[in-house]
Design a protein around this motif. Structure first.
Motif, PDB file in Angstrom:
ATOM      1  N   TYR A 155       0.818  -1.216   0.000  1.00 44.80           N
ATOM      2  CA  TYR A 155       0.000   0.000   0.000  1.00 44.80           C
ATOM      3  C   TYR A 155       0.853   1.269   0.000  1.00 44.80           C
ATOM      4  O   TYR A 155       0.477   2.259  -0.627  1.00 44.80           O
ATOM      5  N   HIS A 184      -9.876  -7.763  14.503  1.00 45.70           N
ATOM      6  CA  HIS A 184      -9.708  -7.610  13.049  1.00 45.70           C
ATOM      7  C   HIS A 184      -8.416  -8.295  12.611  1.00 45.70           C
ATOM      8  O   HIS A 184      -7.433  -8.287  13.340  1.00 45.70           O
ATOM      9  N   ASP A 197     -16.188  -2.967   4.936  1.00 44.00           N
ATOM     10  CA  ASP A 197     -14.727  -3.006   4.859  1.00 44.00           C
ATOM     11  C   ASP A 197     -14.177  -1.882   3.978  1.00 44.00           C
ATOM     12  O   ASP A 197     -13.230  -2.073   3.225  1.00 44.00           O
TER      13      ASP A 197
HETATM   14  C1  1DF Z   1      -7.152  -5.602   3.202  1.00 41.09           C
HETATM   15  C2  1DF Z   1      -8.375  -6.149   3.515  1.00 41.09           C
HETATM   16  C3  1DF Z   1      -6.501  -4.805   4.134  1.00 41.09           C
HETATM   17  C4  1DF Z   1      -8.928  -5.918   4.756  1.00 41.09           C
HETATM   18  C5  1DF Z   1      -7.095  -4.554   5.356  1.00 41.09           C
HETATM   19  O1  1DF Z   1      -6.486  -3.828   6.320  1.00 41.09           O
HETATM   20  C6  1DF Z   1      -8.340  -5.044   5.660  1.00 41.09           C
HETATM   21  C7  1DF Z   1      -6.532  -5.853   1.905  1.00 41.09           C
HETATM   22  C8  1DF Z   1      -5.090  -3.589   6.193  1.00 41.09           C
HETATM   23  O2  1DF Z   1      -7.256  -6.246   0.977  1.00 41.09           O
HETATM   24  O3  1DF Z   1      -5.317  -5.671   1.777  1.00 41.09           O
HETATM   25  O4  1DF Z   1      -8.963  -4.645   6.757  1.00 41.09           O
HETATM   26  N1  1DF Z   1     -10.082  -6.625   5.097  1.00 41.09           N
HETATM   27  O5  1DF Z   1     -10.579  -6.564   6.231  1.00 41.09           O
HETATM   28  O6  1DF Z   1     -10.524  -7.482   4.273  1.00 41.09           O
END
Ligand code: 1DF
Ligand code: MN
Length: 374
Positions: free
Chosen positions: A66, A202, A328
């Motif tokens: 990211y 989470h 999300d």
């Molecule tokens: C991602 C997905 C990243 C979720 C997240 O937090 C997250 C990802 C860093 O797709 O990289 O919360 N998620 O909950 O699916």
């Protein structure tokens, strides 16, 4: 918003009669796993990646992707994570989301040193509380903590609850490979139970000891590795007897419980067999079956799982009061998935529970009543 984030029709509009939600819906849509990050935390992570001071492979995989910011997805996500104002509200309006329960994104403060983590949690909470005060009809917040300092975390849970008006606690997975079943972390559970405030557990990328084969195959992230680690984390909490010690403790788990609802039968069978065989020092008798804690102490959200068969299954095996809506944002900003939820084979009253009332109950949200406007 990035155009490729949208597919299908906008769910923003709805019926036309007397309404708590926008456009005359009979219920509010409350999204419960919605992420933010203060720019200071993003900058700290970026520096840790660039100077190589924290070489945890999961951190480098997730945050490295990211922060590199080379793709449409990473740019959109990092831009929106840092906004608690007009951009986010416009995205919510376009998707037909009335309220977000906002929490600090993974891995949060949990990759920082003790002192830096505590300071960053305080900063993040102050920032989020400002936004909740500015937009009280649109945002609620969860308290970020630095579990690496359990006593400071317990104090911050109190401050979040008593002074900032937050509605729960966010923990982003393991802390440097350590899990919350470790009694060193139990001041966190003690505080949450005493204040009757839930902990949202989470996911994040698995720790060094687990990530190898997942990372090799590109499976360490949200596609699967998150669920492997966090599902196991919930099981460790259960089998260690945390809910016997803290029976009032409530956990909220995303992604439809990280697959655990599908495992209820096997978990009960194998847990009983393993305890009876006295095979592990770490698996002592507990008061109830694993499935009973999963039904009574755990709530699940539909984050990332906009799929009717899975949602209906979870409502069936956990109870309709246990499943709540989440989007999300900004990781899965897919307004068409709101339509998917609206199309579930459920009565309007059941959808009101899924979208609004279950969230109000578990997080103790106070939102206006449809009929009375109070
Ligand atoms: C991602 C997905 C990243 C979720 C997240 O937090 C997250 C990802 C860093 O797709 O990289 O919360 N998620 O909950 O699916
Ligand atoms: Mn998430």
């Amino acid at each position: 918003m990035a155009p490729d984030m949208l597919s299908g029709e906008s769910p923003g509009s709805g019926g036309s009669e007397g309404s708590p939600g926008s456009a005359g819906r009979q219920y509010l849509r409350i999204a419960t796993e919605e992420a933010f990050a203060p720019p200071e935390l993003i900058a700290t992570w970026r520096a840790m990646i660039e100077n190589g001071s924290y070489d945890d492979p999961g951190f480098v995989s997730l945050v490295g992707f990211y922060t590199a910011g080379k793709t449409e997805r990473s740019k959109f996500v990092f831009d929106r994570l840092q906004d608690l104002g007009e951009e986010r509200l416009a995205d919510m309006d376009a998707a037909g989301i009335d309220r977000q329960v906002v929490s600090l994104t993974a891995p949060g403060t949990q990759v920082l040193s003790r002192a830096d983590g505590v300071a960053m949690a305080t900063l993040a909470n102050d920032r989020l509380a400002d936004a909740c005060r500015r937009y009280p009809d649109r945002f609620s917040g969860l308290t970020a903590i630095a579990p690496q300092d359990p006593n400071a975390a317990a104090k911050e849970i109190e401050r979040g609850h008593d002074e900032l008006g937050f509605n729960g606690v966010i923990v982003n997975a393991h802390t440097n490979g350590r899990y919350l079943d470790d009694p060193a972390f139990w001041p966190i559970f003690e505080a949450a139970e005493a204040l009757e405030t839930p902990i949202y557990l989470h996911p994040s990328t698995p720790p060094r000891a687990m990530i190898g084969p997942l990372l090799e195959a590109g499976l360490d992230g949200a596609i699967y590795g998150f669920a492997v680690d966090t599902g196991m984390h919930v099981l460790r909490i259960i089998t260690a007897g945390v809910f016997d010690r803290f029976p009032g403790l409530r956990l909220v788990v995303g992604h439809l419980g990280e697959a655990l609802p599908f495992w209820l039968y096997r978990l009960d069978y194998m847990h009983a067999a393993t305890v009876r065989a006295q095979r592990y020092e770490s698996m002592k008798p507990i008061q109830r079956k694993p499935s009973e804690y999963l039904r009574d102490n755990v709530w699940v959200t539909t984050s990332g799982m906009a799929w009717a068969p899975a949602i209906m299954f979870c409502r069936d095996v956990l109870g309709p009061d246990r499943v709540l809506y989440a989007m999300d944002y900004p990781y899965q900003y897919a307004p068409a998935e709101v339509t998917t939820h609206e199309s579930l084979p459920m009565t309007t009253a059941a959808k009101a529970d899924l979208f609004q009332h279950n969230a109000e109950r578990v997080f103790g949200l106070r939102t206006r009543d449809a009929a009375t406007g109070q």
